[in-house]
Design an enzyme around this catalytic site. Structure first.
Site, PDB file in Angstrom:
ATOM      1  N   ASP A 117       6.685  -3.418  17.329  1.00 56.89           N
ATOM      2  CA  ASP A 117       5.743  -3.573  18.355  1.00 56.89           C
ATOM      3  C   ASP A 117       5.544  -4.849  19.023  1.00 56.89           C
ATOM      4  OD1 ASP A 117       4.544  -1.002  18.209  1.00 56.89           O
ATOM      5  OD2 ASP A 117       3.159  -1.565  16.709  1.00 56.89           O
ATOM      6  N   LYS A 144       8.241   4.887  23.163  1.00 55.77           N
ATOM      7  CA  LYS A 144       6.702   4.097  23.087  1.00 55.77           C
ATOM      8  C   LYS A 144       5.915   4.631  24.181  1.00 55.77           C
ATOM      9  CE  LYS A 144       7.252   1.942  19.109  1.00 55.77           C
ATOM     10  NZ  LYS A 144       6.371   1.895  18.103  1.00 55.77           N
ATOM     11  N   ARG A 148       9.798   0.894  26.730  1.00 53.97           N
ATOM     12  CA  ARG A 148       9.809  -0.362  26.578  1.00 53.97           C
ATOM     13  C   ARG A 148      11.235  -1.458  26.869  1.00 53.97           C
ATOM     14  NH1 ARG A 148       5.043  -0.913  22.087  1.00 53.97           N
ATOM     15  NH2 ARG A 148       3.421  -0.144  23.543  1.00 53.97           N
ATOM     16  N   ARG A 193       0.543  -2.905  25.775  1.00 52.55           N
ATOM     17  CA  ARG A 193       1.390  -4.071  25.284  1.00 52.55           C
ATOM     18  C   ARG A 193       2.050  -4.716  26.493  1.00 52.55           C
ATOM     19  NH1 ARG A 193       0.620  -5.060  19.956  1.00 52.55           N
ATOM     20  NH2 ARG A 193      -0.004  -3.205  18.805  1.00 52.55           N
TER      21      ARG A 193
END
Length: 234
Positions: A117, A144, A148, A193
């Site tokens: 992560d 994800k 990403r 994120r």
């Protein structure tokens, strides 16, 4: 935590097997829930990258299965101190990070599980480090909230970062003096994120920095922008 409640739980030497035997009664406990290291990591990286910075994060989880970002910061020569605290449950401690001159790093498949992560943050660190960094064995990032690998490469490219997308990672040419004075429109791609990553990236760039789809930060950390702003002086 189960052991703290009195459960008969044992992790065998192979590290892959857990043995559980019945227990007549579990005992209620007073628990200390440590801070989430995945959330704390954004402030660690912000402090390492921003000149004249020092941030202390208190009571953060130091569970060794989650501390990959700490090992990365150490390998990249970050100015960091870890102060362990007494705990009857999960290991925890205080983490102090100051502005740092970072060096490049190579991340391989063995490093990824404890770091998955935080890999977008590692990419941002690498963009400001001295040398060429490489992240491999992270194909899971493509599945994800967004792809990403693709989106991190795309957004870092807006900052002028020389980044090459790989099937299972990326190669990043670091620029320690990287600063962008032009206006930037960073897209979270509706990935919380990636949105927080953009907010941290903006600290090193004096131009106007617009974060698109910022409402997505509420998925995991609704007060993130407020907390980040509270650390900024001037």
């Amino acid at each position: 935590m189960l052991k703290q409640f009195g459960a008969n739980v044992e992790t065998l030497d192979d590290g892959l097997t857990i043995k559980v035997q019945p227990t007549k009664e579990l005992r209620g406990q007073e628990l200390v829930v440590p801070g989430d290291i995945s959330s704390a990591a954004f402030f660690m990286v912000a402090a390492a990258l921003t000149p004249n910075s020092k941030v202390k994060l208190v009571n953060v989880s130091l569970n060794p299965t989650r501390t990959g970002i700490l090992r990365v910061l150490e390998k990249m020569n970050a100015n960091m101190t870890i102060q362990a605290r007494q705990s009857d449950g999960e290991p925890l401690g205080d983490i102090i990070v100051e502005s740092s001159k970072l060096t490049a790093i190579k991340i391989g498949p063995k490093d990824v599980p404890a770091l998955i992560d935080e890999l977008p943050l590692v990419a941002l660190l690498a963009a400001h480090a001295d040398g060429i960094s490489e992240i491999r064995g992270a194909a899971e990032l493509r599945f994800k909230e967004t792809d990403r690998i693709k989106t991190v490469c795309q957004e870092l490219g807006k900052l002028g970062v020389n980044v090459k997308e790989l099937q299972d990672g990326m190669v990043i040419e670091g620029q320690p003096q990287l600063r962008v004075t032009a206006d930037i429109s960073w897209d979270s791609h509706r990935d919380h994120r990636l949105g927080m990553l953009g907010a941290v990236a903006a600290l090193r760039n004096p131009g106007q920095f617009r974060l698109k789809n910022s409402q997505v930060l509420g998925i995991s950390y609704p007060s993130f922008l407020t907390d980040l702003a509270s650390l900024i002086v001037g």
